[in-house]
Design a protein around this motif. Structure first.
Motif, PDB file in Angstrom:
ATOM      1  N   ALA A 171       0.838  -1.195   0.000  1.00 23.36           N
ATOM      2  CA  ALA A 171       0.000   0.000   0.000  1.00 23.36           C
ATOM      3  C   ALA A 171       0.871   1.243   0.000  1.00 23.36           C
ATOM      4  N   ALA A 172       0.296   2.333  -0.463  1.00 20.66           N
ATOM      5  CA  ALA A 172       0.996   3.615  -0.460  1.00 20.66           C
ATOM      6  C   ALA A 172      -0.030   4.730  -0.291  1.00 20.66           C
ATOM      7  N   ASP A 173       0.419   5.826   0.318  1.00 21.89           N
ATOM      8  CA  ASP A 173      -0.506   6.931   0.546  1.00 21.89           C
ATOM      9  C   ASP A 173       0.271   8.226   0.680  1.00 21.89           C
ATOM     10  N   PRO A 174      -0.359   9.342   0.339  1.00 26.28           N
ATOM     11  CA  PRO A 174       0.307  10.646   0.515  1.00 26.28           C
ATOM     12  C   PRO A 174       0.483  11.052   1.978  1.00 26.28           C
ATOM     13  N   ILE A 175      -0.183  10.337   2.899  1.00 25.60           N
ATOM     14  CA  ILE A 175      -0.012  10.655   4.311  1.00 25.60           C
ATOM     15  C   ILE A 175       0.454   9.404   5.065  1.00 25.60           C
ATOM     16  N   ASP A 176       0.708   9.548   6.353  1.00 24.73           N
ATOM     17  CA  ASP A 176       1.166   8.460   7.189  1.00 24.73           C
ATOM     18  C   ASP A 176       0.105   7.358   7.231  1.00 24.73           C
ATOM     19  N   LEU A 177       0.459   6.176   6.812  1.00 18.73           N
ATOM     20  CA  LEU A 177      -0.491   5.066   6.784  1.00 18.73           C
ATOM     21  C   LEU A 177      -1.035   4.750   8.166  1.00 18.73           C
ATOM     22  N   LEU A 178      -0.243   5.011   9.207  1.00 16.22           N
ATOM     23  CA  LEU A 178      -0.705   4.705  10.556  1.00 16.22           C
ATOM     24  C   LEU A 178      -1.819   5.646  11.013  1.00 16.22           C
ATOM     25  N   ARG A 179      -2.041   6.727  10.287  1.00 14.28           N
ATOM     26  CA  ARG A 179      -3.071   7.689  10.686  1.00 14.28           C
ATOM     27  C   ARG A 179      -4.416   7.393  10.054  1.00 14.28           C
ATOM     28  N   ILE A 180      -4.443   6.398   9.170  1.00 15.93           N
ATOM     29  CA  ILE A 180      -5.699   6.128   8.471  1.00 15.93           C
ATOM     30  C   ILE A 180      -6.059   4.657   8.563  1.00 15.93           C
ATOM     31  N   SER A 181      -7.334   4.409   8.405  1.00 15.40           N
ATOM     32  CA  SER A 181      -7.828   3.047   8.372  1.00 15.40           C
ATOM     33  C   SER A 181      -7.444   2.405   7.045  1.00 15.40           C
ATOM     34  N   PRO A 182      -7.279   1.073   7.034  1.00 19.60           N
ATOM     35  CA  PRO A 182      -7.015   0.412   5.742  1.00 19.60           C
ATOM     36  C   PRO A 182      -8.058   0.767   4.682  1.00 19.60           C
ATOM     37  N   MET A 183      -9.276   1.033   5.109  1.00 19.82           N
ATOM     38  CA  MET A 183     -10.330   1.351   4.143  1.00 19.82           C
ATOM     39  C   MET A 183     -10.059   2.677   3.441  1.00 19.82           C
ATOM     40  N   ASP A 184      -9.235   3.535   4.053  1.00 23.34           N
ATOM     41  CA  ASP A 184      -8.979   4.854   3.484  1.00 23.34           C
ATOM     42  C   ASP A 184      -7.654   4.951   2.735  1.00 23.34           C
ATOM     43  N   VAL A 185      -6.908   3.849   2.666  1.00 24.67           N
ATOM     44  CA  VAL A 185      -5.639   3.870   1.949  1.00 24.67           C
ATOM     45  C   VAL A 185      -5.897   4.142   0.476  1.00 24.67           C
ATOM     46  N   LYS A 186      -5.072   5.036  -0.095  1.00 26.03           N
ATOM     47  CA  LYS A 186      -5.355   5.490  -1.458  1.00 26.03           C
ATOM     48  C   LYS A 186      -4.914   4.504  -2.531  1.00 26.03           C
ATOM     49  N   TYR A 187      -3.770   3.881  -2.348  1.00 22.08           N
ATOM     50  CA  TYR A 187      -3.230   3.000  -3.385  1.00 22.08           C
ATOM     51  C   TYR A 187      -2.952   1.611  -2.829  1.00 22.08           C
ATOM     52  N   TRP A 188      -3.415   0.620  -3.554  1.00 26.82           N
ATOM     53  CA  TRP A 188      -3.184  -0.780  -3.185  1.00 26.82           C
ATOM     54  C   TRP A 188      -2.582  -1.533  -4.364  1.00 26.82           C
ATOM     55  N   GLY A 189      -1.716  -2.466  -4.041  1.00 22.64           N
ATOM     56  CA  GLY A 189      -1.284  -3.429  -5.032  1.00 22.64           C
ATOM     57  C   GLY A 189      -2.189  -4.646  -4.950  1.00 22.64           C
ATOM     58  N   GLN A 190      -2.045  -5.545  -5.924  1.00 22.74           N
ATOM     59  CA  GLN A 190      -2.804  -6.784  -5.821  1.00 22.74           C
ATOM     60  C   GLN A 190      -2.145  -7.646  -4.744  1.00 22.74           C
ATOM     61  N   GLY A 191      -2.815  -8.573  -4.178  1.00 15.63           N
ATOM     62  CA  GLY A 191      -2.258  -9.375  -3.104  1.00 15.63           C
ATOM     63  C   GLY A 191      -1.349 -10.472  -3.604  1.00 15.63           C
ATOM     64  N   THR A 192      -0.495 -10.924  -2.691  1.00 20.09           N
ATOM     65  CA  THR A 192       0.342 -12.089  -2.959  1.00 20.09           C
ATOM     66  C   THR A 192       0.188 -13.030  -1.777  1.00 20.09           C
ATOM     67  N   LEU A 193      -0.094 -14.288  -2.059  1.00 17.21           N
ATOM     68  CA  LEU A 193      -0.432 -15.242  -1.019  1.00 17.21           C
ATOM     69  C   LEU A 193       0.817 -15.839  -0.373  1.00 17.21           C
ATOM     70  N   VAL A 194       0.839 -15.788   0.940  1.00 21.61           N
ATOM     71  CA  VAL A 194       1.885 -16.442   1.720  1.00 21.61           C
ATOM     72  C   VAL A 194       1.225 -17.544   2.539  1.00 21.61           C
ATOM     73  N   THR A 195       1.704 -18.752   2.362  1.00 22.45           N
ATOM     74  CA  THR A 195       1.180 -19.894   3.100  1.00 22.45           C
ATOM     75  C   THR A 195       2.309 -20.523   3.889  1.00 22.45           C
ATOM     76  N   VAL A 196       2.129 -20.597   5.205  1.00 20.40           N
ATOM     77  CA  VAL A 196       3.144 -21.178   6.076  1.00 20.40           C
ATOM     78  C   VAL A 196       2.596 -22.496   6.613  1.00 20.40           C
ATOM     79  N   SER A 197       3.270 -23.564   6.281  1.00 17.53           N
ATOM     80  CA  SER A 197       2.829 -24.878   6.720  1.00 17.53           C
ATOM     81  C   SER A 197       3.534 -25.257   8.025  1.00 17.53           C
ATOM     82  N   SER A 198       2.765 -25.862   8.912  1.00 16.60           N
ATOM     83  CA  SER A 198       3.341 -26.237  10.220  1.00 16.60           C
ATOM     84  C   SER A 198       3.770 -27.687  10.230  1.00 16.60           C
TER      85      SER A 198
END
Length: 122
Positions: free
Chosen positions: A95-122
């Motif tokens: 994610a990227a934003d013109p302001i501090d990401l910690l000041r906003i909810s994930p719902m308000d983040v301006k730019y998102w990349g597509q997701g990449t799946l991480v699977t950790v097997s136990s």
């Protein structure tokens, strides 16, 4: 701004992975970049952020195991993940934003990349 995440995969518990997020577009407007994750059935949560000045913050659950960094020449952000646990299994988003990401909810983040799946097997 466009973000392209990569590097996810299947890894055993205790192993490591490095995620990358390539950024393009009007990057001069960006103040902070970061990583979030969303496990099945859960809300998207903050993982780590890095400001344009290089300051970093981490979620308590990953502090000491994950390292966020950015290469301003390559316009790429990284998340080095070590000592992975099964509870780290999730889709990871950059994610990227013109302001501090910690000041906003994930719902308000301006730019998102597509997701990449991480699977950790136990």
């Amino acid at each position: 701004v466009q973000l392209q995440a990569s590097g996810g995969g299947l890894v055993q518990a205790g192993g490591s992975l490095r995620l990358s997020c390539a950024a393009s577009g009007s990057l001069s407007s960006i103040y902070s970049m970061g990583w979030y994750r969303q496990a099945a059935g859960k809300q998207r949560e903050f993982v780590a952020i890095i400001s344009s000045g290089g300051n970093t913050r981490y979620a308590d659950s990953v502090e000491g195991r994950f390292t966020i960094s950015r290469d301003n020449v390559k316009n790429t952000m990284y998340l080095q993940m070590m000592s992975l646990k099964s509870e780290d299994t999730a889709v990871y988003y950059c994610a990227a934003d013109p302001i501090d990401l910690l000041r906003i909810s994930p719902m308000d983040v301006k730019y998102w990349g597509q997701g990449t799946l991480v699977t950790v097997s136990s």
